[in-house]
Design an enzyme around this catalytic site. Sequence first.
Site, PDB file in Angstrom:
ATOM      1  N   SER A 183       1.104  -1.278   0.280  1.00 41.39           N
ATOM      2  CA  SER A 183      -0.024   0.072   0.017  1.00 41.39           C
ATOM      3  C   SER A 183       0.833   1.472   0.031  1.00 41.39           C
ATOM      4  O   SER A 183       1.202   1.705  -0.987  1.00 41.39           O
ATOM      5  CB  SER A 183      -1.006   0.015   1.011  1.00 41.39           C
ATOM      6  OG  SER A 183      -1.827   0.686   1.102  1.00 41.39           O
ATOM      7  N   THR A 184       0.783   2.245   1.102  1.00 34.40           N
ATOM      8  CA  THR A 184       1.336   3.671   1.374  1.00 34.40           C
ATOM      9  C   THR A 184       2.857   3.131   0.747  1.00 34.40           C
ATOM     10  O   THR A 184       3.924   2.389   1.782  1.00 34.40           O
ATOM     11  CB  THR A 184       1.143   3.695   2.365  1.00 34.40           C
ATOM     12  OG1 THR A 184       0.086   4.271   2.673  1.00 34.40           O
ATOM     13  CG2 THR A 184       2.200   5.942   2.337  1.00 34.40           C
ATOM     14  N   HIS A 210      -2.754  -1.195  -3.334  1.00 40.48           N
ATOM     15  CA  HIS A 210      -3.730  -0.274  -3.670  1.00 40.48           C
ATOM     16  C   HIS A 210      -4.184   0.974  -4.175  1.00 40.48           C
ATOM     17  O   HIS A 210      -2.557   1.663  -3.972  1.00 40.48           O
ATOM     18  CB  HIS A 210      -3.846   0.400  -1.661  1.00 40.48           C
ATOM     19  CG  HIS A 210      -4.131  -0.820  -0.418  1.00 40.48           C
ATOM     20  ND1 HIS A 210      -3.819  -0.556   1.042  1.00 40.48           N
ATOM     21  CD2 HIS A 210      -4.458  -2.491  -0.701  1.00 40.48           C
ATOM     22  CE1 HIS A 210      -4.803  -1.921   1.459  1.00 40.48           C
ATOM     23  NE2 HIS A 210      -4.895  -2.976   0.146  1.00 40.48           N
ATOM     24  N   MET A 300       0.862   1.646   5.146  1.00 36.84           N
ATOM     25  CA  MET A 300      -0.445   1.161   6.294  1.00 36.84           C
ATOM     26  C   MET A 300      -1.317   0.630   6.502  1.00 36.84           C
ATOM     27  O   MET A 300      -2.397  -0.387   5.489  1.00 36.84           O
ATOM     28  CB  MET A 300      -0.983   2.692   6.201  1.00 36.84           C
ATOM     29  CG  MET A 300      -2.345   2.933   5.560  1.00 36.84           C
ATOM     30  SD  MET A 300      -2.902   4.494   5.728  1.00 36.84           S
ATOM     31  CE  MET A 300      -2.001   5.971   5.068  1.00 36.84           C
ATOM     32  N   ASP A 303      -4.023  -5.557   5.967  1.00 36.72           N
ATOM     33  CA  ASP A 303      -4.821  -5.973   4.728  1.00 36.72           C
ATOM     34  C   ASP A 303      -3.494  -6.753   4.417  1.00 36.72           C
ATOM     35  O   ASP A 303      -2.302  -6.487   3.884  1.00 36.72           O
ATOM     36  CB  ASP A 303      -4.841  -5.102   3.050  1.00 36.72           C
ATOM     37  CG  ASP A 303      -5.308  -5.578   2.306  1.00 36.72           C
ATOM     38  OD1 ASP A 303      -5.959  -7.069   2.618  1.00 36.72           O
ATOM     39  OD2 ASP A 303      -5.349  -5.292   1.609  1.00 36.72           O
TER      40      ASP A 303
END
Length: 359
Positions: A183-184, A210, A300, A303
């Site tokens: 993600s991030t 994401h 973050m 998941d």
Amino acid sequence: MAVTVLIVDDSSFFRRRLSDMITGVDGLSVVGCAENGLEAVELCKKLKPDVITMDYEMPVMDGITAVRRIMQECPTPILMFSSLTYEGARITLDSLAAGAVDYLPKNFSEIASNSAQLKKRLAQCILDVAAAGKKSTAPTTPFSIGVRPASTAAASSVSSATSAALNLARHSVDCNVIVIGTSTGGPLALQNVLSSLPANFSKPLVLVQHMPAAFTKAFAERLNSFCQITVKEAVDGDRLAAGVALLAPGGKQLIISAGGTVKVLPGDERLHYKPCVDITFASAANVFADKVLAVVLTGMGADGCEGAKLLKQKGATVWGQDERTSVIYGMPMAVAKAQLTDEVLPLEQIGPRLIQATL
């Protein structure tokens, strides 16, 4: 002490609305506003904010140029605002490469509606970006690269775990597919990992990042331009193939099916992440059982943790990125805390380790 924010945007309406939302959150404070990139660089030096929110299209100096200047002259964690278009995606990816930590879609109608949900999301992004920045001490290193020294105790723990993993687990991994979730910080992390793989890499890869629907096509094209392997946005019915990485489309879900193909399904509004790492991990476990190598990179949230549990129950292998090199140590931390990781690796070692493990 409040996290201080410098707002950079050429729209007075957007500056005012952002300022109103940020100042309404405990622990956040707006210390200034800039109308263009050049003014942002000057105010950054003067005000020394904890976080900068940055538009990309502005007069005098655009956002990407401003990000580069700020990262060179007064490194500060930056949250970009971007349009949900192909061109907006390309510019956002450039800004992340230049040093921005994260991004949010710039949606005027949502901003105008005074959405409580948007306010909460914005506040959390600013706090996460600030946390990433506080752990960086290298003034010339873009925060998005994610090389951040942890606290002494945490660094010692990560170092020990990594050393143990590297010493004890340099064996090959018997797998039919490699699935990577992030993600991030993921765009540059994935670029780092995939660009180290040779054109004749022997395993198929599935990537779950994401990302909004409008972004993944441009992201896949960008990765493909940097890599010797082939990277493409997945479409329904694509077949897994050695040396090919299929990127889950934004706004949808990707499931690995029997027979070595993938299904691309609607996003399902009940699910927070679209695409969702847990769903793709679970499908890999159902199809390939123990013949899966899952890798959880920076991001973050948590998941991937539930999917990793299913994979481990089937006997699959799970790796996680370490804290020091994670922009946000959320997703890999969740997997590590659940004691699901077989190896904990710094980002720069994941690509070479994939090569070694699949020989």
